[in-house]
Scaffold this active site. Structure first.
Site, mmCIF file in Angstrom:
data_model
loop_
_atom_site.group_PDB
_atom_site.id
_atom_site.type_symbol
_atom_site.label_atom_id
_atom_site.label_comp_id
_atom_site.label_asym_id
_atom_site.label_seq_id
_atom_site.Cartn_x
_atom_site.Cartn_y
_atom_site.Cartn_z
ATOM 1 N N ARG A 35 -1.412 4.645 8.376
ATOM 2 C CA ARG A 35 -1.131 5.393 7.264
ATOM 3 C C ARG A 35 -2.620 6.831 7.054
ATOM 4 O O ARG A 35 -3.563 5.722 7.258
ATOM 5 C CB ARG A 35 -1.341 4.016 5.983
ATOM 6 C CG ARG A 35 -1.328 4.581 4.410
ATOM 7 C CD ARG A 35 -1.356 3.879 3.398
ATOM 8 N NE ARG A 35 -2.463 3.478 3.545
ATOM 9 C CZ ARG A 35 -2.297 2.035 2.586
ATOM 10 N NH1 ARG A 35 -1.543 1.808 1.877
ATOM 11 N NH2 ARG A 35 -4.124 1.289 2.519
ATOM 12 N N SER A 104 7.070 -0.492 -1.306
ATOM 13 C CA SER A 104 5.850 -0.875 -2.332
ATOM 14 C C SER A 104 6.343 -1.266 -3.318
ATOM 15 O O SER A 104 7.370 -1.226 -4.087
ATOM 16 C CB SER A 104 4.478 0.062 -2.755
ATOM 17 O OG SER A 104 4.600 0.769 -1.039
ATOM 18 N N LYS A 131 -6.926 3.420 -2.051
ATOM 19 C CA LYS A 131 -6.211 4.856 -2.188
ATOM 20 C C LYS A 131 -6.828 5.078 -3.646
ATOM 21 O O LYS A 131 -7.866 4.530 -4.046
ATOM 22 C CB LYS A 131 -4.889 3.860 -2.965
ATOM 23 C CG LYS A 131 -4.089 3.724 -1.701
ATOM 24 C CD LYS A 131 -2.234 3.399 -2.822
ATOM 25 C CE LYS A 131 -1.049 3.444 -1.421
ATOM 26 N NZ LYS A 131 -0.201 3.229 -1.906
#
Length: 199
Positions: A35, A104, A131
């Site tokens: 990611r 998610s 995030k």
């Protein structure tokens, strides 16, 4: 493909994506997700190819965040998507048999509507710095309810660290994700987390 239980590692640009993967493999992670958001497609392709080789050599399941095209290009084992990405049932139409799809979830409604996936992520359980614009924090009770109601294996994610993992170890999840707390510390720190999770 069998989905290993326990710790699920995710790379982080703050620690270097390839460097993150190497550290996670050294720590013994059996699943690693690539990611990294702030890269060009070509940069991501190069990094994903490197991590694909590292994970294949180590016998580690390799997942790509969001990008089905990148996952297919590098021969990853699967992809992890969110509510703004292609739906798992549409992805299932174009990927090979055995391809892993993670989804998610951030609410009970998300869990109820999950379909065509192999596992879900439940979170953020706690406040997270990983995030830029995280979803609202679930808390332990709601996270537990979501895991129990899920027909799919569930990984807890979001702000999980050595100082709070004790409070979630009773939840019947398939495993947990910890990004910053693992990558910012040494192997002894990580092994203590695993010890508590497995106790």
């Amino acid at each position: 493909m069998d989905l290993p239980k326990g710790f699920y590692g995710i790379t982080d640009e703050r620690f270097g994506c390839v460097e993150s993967a190497k550290k996670l493999i050294d720590f013994g992670a059996k699943i690693i997700q690539y990611r990294c958001k702030n890269k060009t497609d070509r940069q991501m392709l190069r990094e994903a190819e490197l991590i694909r080789k590292l994970t294949r050599d180590a016998g580690v399941v390799f997942i790509i965040d969001d990008r089905v095209d990148l996952a297919l290009l590098v021969g990853a084992d699967g992809v992890h998507v969110g509510d703004k990405d292609f739906p798992p049932c549409e992805i299932r139409r174009i990927v090979p048999e055995g391809f892993i799809i993670g989804l998610s979830t951030h609410s009970l409604e998300d869990v109820e509507h999950a379909s065509c996936c192999d596992y879900i992520g439940v979170g953020p359980v706690f406040a997270t710095t990983t995030k830029d614009k995280p979803h609202p924090t679930l808390g332990v009770e709601l996270a537990e309810e979501m895991v129990i109601k899920s027909p799919y294996p569930a990984f807890l994610i979001g702000g999980i660290a050595l100082d709070n993992i004790e409070s979630i170890k009773h939840i019947p999840a398939w495993g947990f994700v910890s990004v910053r707390d693992v990558l910012a510390n040494d192997k002894t720190h990580f092994e203590r987390m695993l010890e508590i999770w497995n106790s």
